[in-house]
Design a protein around this motif. Structure first.
Motif, PDB file in Angstrom:
ATOM      1  N   UNK A  42      32.732  -8.726 -13.148  1.00 55.22           N
ATOM      2  CA  UNK A  42      33.365  -9.938 -12.660  1.00 55.22           C
ATOM      3  C   UNK A  42      32.908 -10.400 -11.295  1.00 55.22           C
ATOM      4  N   UNK A  43      31.901  -9.715 -10.739  1.00 56.57           N
ATOM      5  CA  UNK A  43      31.421 -10.076  -9.410  1.00 56.57           C
ATOM      6  C   UNK A  43      29.943 -10.434  -9.451  1.00 56.57           C
ATOM      7  N   UNK A  44      29.494 -11.127  -8.420  1.00 56.44           N
ATOM      8  CA  UNK A  44      28.084 -11.456  -8.311  1.00 56.44           C
ATOM      9  C   UNK A  44      27.294 -10.220  -7.873  1.00 56.44           C
ATOM     10  N   UNK A  45      26.004 -10.260  -8.171  1.00 53.32           N
ATOM     11  CA  UNK A  45      25.149  -9.162  -7.750  1.00 53.32           C
ATOM     12  C   UNK A  45      25.062  -9.148  -6.222  1.00 53.32           C
ATOM     13  N   UNK A  46      25.096  -7.957  -5.666  1.00 57.08           N
ATOM     14  CA  UNK A  46      25.209  -7.770  -4.219  1.00 57.08           C
ATOM     15  C   UNK A  46      24.033  -6.957  -3.697  1.00 57.08           C
ATOM     16  N   UNK A  47      23.520  -7.341  -2.555  1.00 59.36           N
ATOM     17  CA  UNK A  47      22.451  -6.594  -1.900  1.00 59.36           C
ATOM     18  C   UNK A  47      22.998  -5.267  -1.380  1.00 59.36           C
ATOM     19  N   UNK A  48      22.267  -4.181  -1.638  1.00 61.45           N
ATOM     20  CA  UNK A  48      22.670  -2.866  -1.159  1.00 61.45           C
ATOM     21  C   UNK A  48      21.729  -2.377  -0.069  1.00 61.45           C
ATOM     22  N   UNK A  49      20.438  -2.328  -0.380  1.00 61.22           N
ATOM     23  CA  UNK A  49      19.466  -1.806   0.582  1.00 61.22           C
ATOM     24  C   UNK A  49      18.071  -2.247   0.187  1.00 61.22           C
ATOM     25  N   UNK A  50      17.175  -2.248   1.154  1.00 62.52           N
ATOM     26  CA  UNK A  50      15.785  -2.575   0.890  1.00 62.52           C
ATOM     27  C   UNK A  50      14.902  -1.797   1.843  1.00 62.52           C
ATOM     28  N   UNK A  59      23.110  -3.440   3.286  1.00 66.37           N
ATOM     29  CA  UNK A  59      24.261  -4.313   3.250  1.00 66.37           C
ATOM     30  C   UNK A  59      25.375  -3.737   4.116  1.00 66.37           C
ATOM     31  N   UNK A  60      26.216  -4.594   4.607  1.00 66.41           N
ATOM     32  CA  UNK A  60      27.261  -4.152   5.526  1.00 66.41           C
ATOM     33  C   UNK A  60      28.204  -3.139   4.884  1.00 66.41           C
ATOM     34  N   UNK A  61      28.447  -3.277   3.601  1.00 65.90           N
ATOM     35  CA  UNK A  61      29.439  -2.417   2.946  1.00 65.90           C
ATOM     36  C   UNK A  61      28.943  -0.987   2.731  1.00 65.90           C
ATOM     37  N   UNK A  62      27.645  -0.764   2.874  1.00 59.61           N
ATOM     38  CA  UNK A  62      27.102   0.578   2.621  1.00 59.61           C
ATOM     39  C   UNK A  62      26.462   1.187   3.857  1.00 59.61           C
ATOM     40  N   UNK A  63      26.354   0.430   4.914  1.00 57.41           N
ATOM     41  CA  UNK A  63      25.675   0.902   6.120  1.00 57.41           C
ATOM     42  C   UNK A  63      26.364   2.160   6.635  1.00 57.41           C
ATOM     43  N   UNK A  83      29.674   9.673   0.669  1.00 57.19           N
ATOM     44  CA  UNK A  83      31.024   9.158   0.950  1.00 57.19           C
ATOM     45  C   UNK A  83      31.367   8.009   0.018  1.00 57.19           C
ATOM     46  N   UNK A  84      31.142   8.206  -1.239  1.00 58.37           N
ATOM     47  CA  UNK A  84      31.344   7.138  -2.210  1.00 58.37           C
ATOM     48  C   UNK A  84      32.814   6.747  -2.319  1.00 58.37           C
ATOM     49  N   UNK A  85      33.010   5.463  -2.563  1.00 57.79           N
ATOM     50  CA  UNK A  85      34.342   4.885  -2.681  1.00 57.79           C
ATOM     51  C   UNK A  85      34.487   4.234  -4.059  1.00 57.79           C
TER      52      UNK A  85
END
Length: 120
Positions: A42-50, A59-63, A83-85
């Motif tokens: 239900x969500x758009x694809x999100x940048x994680x890392x490159x 991405x801010x949520x995984x930094x 530290x997975x959530x």
């Protein structure tokens, strides 16, 4: 043509770790920037890392929790997730392009995705 195959997904408890791998075909892996993206239901694809040849981006949520790396000798890029959530639950995709970017529109090649599920 570049083919990407992700592996390493699975079910893990909150606070746990997983390492995703993305194996690529082709002889020019080192010339590509590689990215990880994710898409939750239900969500758009999100940048994680490159990662480019020498720089990494997150991405801010995984930094601070995730680390991207590459092994050019093995034509493989990795995503170490600590530290997975529960909110990290998603299908994770790796992608390749010339020139690093946070934006999925610039990536030319994509893997099929691997499911990561984090239970609370």
């Amino acid at each position: 043509q570049v083919q990407l195959v992700e592996s390493g997904g699975g079910l893990v408890q909150a606070g746990g770790s997983l390492r995703l791998s993305c194996a690529t075909s082709g002889r020019t892996f080192s010339s590509y920037a590689m990215g990880w993206f994710r898409q939750a239901p239900g969500k758009e694809r999100e940048f994680v890392a490159a990662i480019s040849w020498s720089s990494t981006y997150y991405g801010d949520s995984v930094k601070g929790r995730f680390t991207i790396s590459r092994d050019n000798a093995k034509n493989t890029v990795y995503l170490q997730m600590n530290s997975l959530k529960p909110e990290d639950t998603a299908v994770y995709y790796c992608a390749a392009r010339v020139g690093v970017s946070r934006y999925e529109s610039g990536y030319d090649y994509w893997g099929q995705g691997t499911q990561v599920t984090v239970s609370s």
